[in-house]
Design a protein around this motif. Sequence first.
Motif, PDB file in Angstrom:
ATOM      1  N   ASP A 117      32.084  15.163  37.796  1.00 43.52           N
ATOM      2  CA  ASP A 117      30.793  15.018  38.465  1.00 43.52           C
ATOM      3  C   ASP A 117      30.705  16.100  39.527  1.00 43.52           C
ATOM      4  O   ASP A 117      31.527  16.116  40.464  1.00 43.52           O
TER       5      ASP A 117
ATOM      6  N   ILE B  78      28.313  18.431  42.288  1.00 46.62           N
ATOM      7  CA  ILE B  78      27.092  18.531  43.078  1.00 46.62           C
ATOM      8  C   ILE B  78      27.214  19.699  44.052  1.00 46.62           C
ATOM      9  O   ILE B  78      28.295  19.960  44.584  1.00 46.62           O
TER      10      ILE B  78
ATOM     11  N   TRP C 169      25.556  25.031  36.254  1.00 43.52           N
ATOM     12  CA  TRP C 169      24.759  24.131  37.076  1.00 43.52           C
ATOM     13  C   TRP C 169      23.286  24.550  37.058  1.00 43.52           C
ATOM     14  O   TRP C 169      22.400  23.704  36.870  1.00 43.52           O
TER      15      TRP C 169
ATOM     16  N   VAL D 231      24.954  16.779  50.410  1.00 43.94           N
ATOM     17  CA  VAL D 231      24.504  17.097  49.063  1.00 43.94           C
ATOM     18  C   VAL D 231      23.208  17.909  49.151  1.00 43.94           C
ATOM     19  O   VAL D 231      22.287  17.538  49.889  1.00 43.94           O
TER      20      VAL D 231
ATOM     21  N   GLN E 174      23.266  16.277  40.697  1.00 41.45           N
ATOM     22  CA  GLN E 174      24.602  16.117  40.133  1.00 41.45           C
ATOM     23  C   GLN E 174      24.589  16.414  38.643  1.00 41.45           C
ATOM     24  O   GLN E 174      23.654  16.052  37.937  1.00 41.45           O
TER      25      GLN E 174
ATOM     26  N   ASP F 247      21.989   9.706  45.967  1.00 41.82           N
ATOM     27  CA  ASP F 247      21.608  10.920  46.702  1.00 41.82           C
ATOM     28  C   ASP F 247      20.186  11.288  46.346  1.00 41.82           C
ATOM     29  O   ASP F 247      19.783  11.230  45.188  1.00 41.82           O
TER      30      ASP F 247
END
Length: 310
Positions: free
Chosen positions: A164, A166, A208, A260, A264, A309
Amino acid sequence: MAGKLQLPPLQALVVFEAAARHGNFTAAGNELGLSQPAVSQRIQMLENLLNGPLFERQHRGVQLTVSGNALYQIVRTSLMDISEQIERTRYQRSTLRIDTDMGFASYWLMPRMNALQALIPGVEVQVSTSPNDYNFRDNNAHLAIYFGSGNWPGTHAQKLFPEDVIPVCNYEVMQKIGSNPAAETLLNYPLLKLPETRPQRWLTWEDWFHAQGVALPAQAGSRTFNAYSLVIQAALEGQGIALGWRPLISALLASQQLFVCGAQVRTERGYYLISAGNKPASAQQEKVTRWLLDEAWNFHHQTALLPKDE
């Protein structure tokens, strides 16, 4: 094929050593808790086996013959070696070695070391780290925690955490970009990263941005560090934005040292608990394995209860 060793009973050799050292059967018996006739009987047995005398009987004791002295030197040295090895083994602490990478050791395992040590008192826990992928043949650890796909032939691998990831930054950078920035906004800041690997071992910034439907420009600013701890340190100092792997950065998020600043992304990779598939686990190994699995479950459960988040 080597022939079977022809050895006299160990007790007879111990009696012989004491008698030779004292030069007296009675003194040897007193040391060993035996009567003088019992000592004499065991010496006679050895002499019968060797087909020759080991001692010359004298009025006030005994004296070794030439063959008796030769045997005494060997027996004395051997018994001393055995005694010393027993002492070393008695006082040598049991050990449990865990291999992992520096990031996992620093950010997840180290804060839990006291709890882990309390789980197996009297056992020395050794943690070693390597930047390389797990190699079953070269690894001598009792347990290993490595990042990957879970496919290590010859091992038993259980997933602890999925991958995971972020984006994270410090408070000052967060204030500038806002609480819910568009993915393109992150391109205005240096992207902190690890060196790329071939084959690819973990999520990259390109991955990402692709997951957000954004192409990463070739001229995007970045800073590369050869250790994940340096990537995170740079983010803490406001040098840019880093990719944060849960659970490694979870404590830093909880303490609001990092924030954050993006969506994610989850992959099929993750951190796995690895043990040799062909070796029986010790009681300590099984206890630590259960503890690690429970700790991972607790993390997932607590994370699921936290507010999502934004």
